[in-house]
Design a protein around this motif. Sequence first.
Motif, PDB file in Angstrom:
ATOM      1  N   CYS A 114       0.850  -1.193   0.000  1.00 36.16           N
ATOM      2  CA  CYS A 114       0.000   0.000   0.000  1.00 36.16           C
ATOM      3  C   CYS A 114       0.884   1.242   0.000  1.00 36.16           C
ATOM      4  O   CYS A 114       1.969   1.235   0.587  1.00 36.16           O
ATOM      5  CB  CYS A 114      -0.926   0.019   1.216  1.00 36.16           C
ATOM      6  SG  CYS A 114      -2.149   1.345   1.101  1.00 36.16           S
TER       7      CYS A 114
ATOM      8  N   LEU B 168      -0.148   4.041   1.310  1.00 33.99           N
ATOM      9  CA  LEU B 168      -0.495   4.828   2.501  1.00 33.99           C
ATOM     10  C   LEU B 168      -0.135   4.034   3.760  1.00 33.99           C
ATOM     11  O   LEU B 168       0.166   2.840   3.685  1.00 33.99           O
ATOM     12  CB  LEU B 168      -2.004   5.145   2.531  1.00 33.99           C
ATOM     13  CG  LEU B 168      -2.590   5.982   1.397  1.00 33.99           C
ATOM     14  CD1 LEU B 168      -4.040   6.319   1.718  1.00 33.99           C
ATOM     15  CD2 LEU B 168      -1.808   7.247   1.151  1.00 33.99           C
TER      16      LEU B 168
ATOM     17  N   CYS C 229      -2.278   4.332   6.882  1.00 32.51           N
ATOM     18  CA  CYS C 229      -3.326   4.861   7.757  1.00 32.51           C
ATOM     19  C   CYS C 229      -3.115   4.282   9.157  1.00 32.51           C
ATOM     20  O   CYS C 229      -3.040   3.055   9.297  1.00 32.51           O
ATOM     21  CB  CYS C 229      -4.704   4.456   7.247  1.00 32.51           C
ATOM     22  SG  CYS C 229      -4.952   4.876   5.518  1.00 32.51           S
TER      23      CYS C 229
ATOM     24  N   CYS D  78      -5.386   1.404  10.131  1.00 35.21           N
ATOM     25  CA  CYS D  78      -5.528   0.286   9.183  1.00 35.21           C
ATOM     26  C   CYS D  78      -5.621  -1.044   9.934  1.00 35.21           C
ATOM     27  O   CYS D  78      -4.846  -1.316  10.839  1.00 35.21           O
ATOM     28  CB  CYS D  78      -4.305   0.265   8.265  1.00 35.21           C
ATOM     29  SG  CYS D  78      -4.304  -1.106   7.092  1.00 35.21           S
TER      30      CYS D  78
ATOM     31  N   GLY E 117      -4.332  -3.860   1.427  1.00 30.81           N
ATOM     32  CA  GLY E 117      -3.443  -3.094   0.567  1.00 30.81           C
ATOM     33  C   GLY E 117      -4.178  -2.201  -0.445  1.00 30.81           C
ATOM     34  O   GLY E 117      -5.354  -1.915  -0.323  1.00 30.81           O
TER      35      GLY E 117
ATOM     36  N   ASN F  72      -7.909   3.230  -2.401  1.00 30.58           N
ATOM     37  CA  ASN F  72      -7.823   4.471  -1.617  1.00 30.58           C
ATOM     38  C   ASN F  72      -7.873   5.706  -2.528  1.00 30.58           C
ATOM     39  O   ASN F  72      -7.829   6.833  -2.045  1.00 30.58           O
ATOM     40  CB  ASN F  72      -6.583   4.479  -0.707  1.00 30.58           C
ATOM     41  CG  ASN F  72      -5.264   4.441  -1.479  1.00 30.58           C
ATOM     42  OD1 ASN F  72      -5.134   5.017  -2.549  1.00 30.58           O
ATOM     43  ND2 ASN F  72      -4.262   3.770  -0.912  1.00 30.58           N
TER      44      ASN F  72
ATOM     45  N   LYS G  67     -11.073   9.196   3.298  1.00 32.39           N
ATOM     46  CA  LYS G  67     -10.808   8.858   4.690  1.00 32.39           C
ATOM     47  C   LYS G  67     -10.951  10.029   5.651  1.00 32.39           C
ATOM     48  O   LYS G  67     -11.215   9.836   6.828  1.00 32.39           O
ATOM     49  CB  LYS G  67      -9.401   8.263   4.807  1.00 32.39           C
ATOM     50  CG  LYS G  67      -9.299   6.909   4.087  1.00 32.39           C
ATOM     51  CD  LYS G  67      -7.888   6.410   4.040  1.00 32.39           C
ATOM     52  CE  LYS G  67      -7.754   5.172   3.181  1.00 32.39           C
ATOM     53  NZ  LYS G  67      -8.351   3.965   3.794  1.00 32.39           N
TER      54      LYS G  67
HETATM   55  S1  SF4 Z   1      -6.415   1.396   5.419  1.00 33.18           S
HETATM   56 FE1  SF4 Z   1      -6.221   0.848   3.252  1.00 33.18          FE
HETATM   57  S2  SF4 Z   1      -5.202   2.637   2.352  1.00 33.18           S
HETATM   58 FE2  SF4 Z   1      -4.850   2.746   4.555  1.00 33.18          FE
HETATM   59  S3  SF4 Z   1      -2.897   1.705   4.903  1.00 33.18           S
HETATM   60 FE3  SF4 Z   1      -4.520   0.181   5.180  1.00 33.18          FE
HETATM   61  S4  SF4 Z   1      -4.702  -0.793   3.203  1.00 33.18           S
HETATM   62 FE4  SF4 Z   1      -3.594   1.134   2.867  1.00 33.18          FE
END
Ligand code: SF4
Length: 253
Positions: A26, A28, A30, A33, A82, A109, A135
């Motif tokens: 990924c 990002l 977050c 997550c 991911g 995302n 988000k």
């Molecule tokens: S919530 Fe989704 S976009 Fe954010 S780190 Fe996890 S997998 Fe990646």
Amino acid sequence: MKVGLLKTSLVNFPGRVCAAVFLPGCNLRCPFCHNGELACAPVATGPSGGTGETESYVEIEEAYAHLEKRSRVLGGLAISGGEPFLSPALPDLIRKARNLGLQVKIDTNGTLTDRLKTFLADPELRPDMIAVDVKTSLSRYGELAIEERAGPRLAEELQKTLQILKDEALRGGNASRPLRVEYRTVLVPGLVGEKELREIASLLPESADWELAGFISGVCLDPAWNEKTPYGPEETRRLASLAQSLIPGAKLR
Ligand code: SF4
């Protein structure tokens, strides 16, 4: 390459019994997550561990074999992560699902706009449904980035993605394969409150399907976020009603 596999799901593809494949890697990080092991795993090889929170990790060939074996009872394949648009395995996975007569949904995302555009423009790879996460406010994407300074660029990409999806809706989608779009936001205390919901709503089409989900602590990528207390039922209902007053298609999962 190892991927997450949920063999059968009634919730990952609205209106369809589906299998779900979770691709590694990924762009990002977050802090909330729930798929941290998969998100942080190398894109090319996947996680080295055995089991994720809601799915098993298997070699991708095993996922293909499952789709073949169960294609007659499955109506679709949900591809999640991911971030699926990062993965070199995505095109083959879509082709395999299509050849088996399955509809394809991709969870994203929304920050890899050029990849999304390429897939939408290719009749072989165009998904039937996209679920895109919005988000928090655009100005807060630095809090979700691997490096905070990438926040403005990620926010710009997301904005472009949202515009592309809006344009698709205005065009009524591709006549041969209309695109269904769902927008998703997790009600994370401290990251999504009234101000952020108003801003997110301003980015969505008025007719959007906007799914809101409650925050669950305990398995967050950043362990400090496990200390956060989720919104209580009353505050959750208040935020959901606010979202519904802005976008009638908002609903709490
Ligand atoms: S919530 Fe989704 S976009 Fe954010 S780190 Fe996890 S997998 Fe990646």
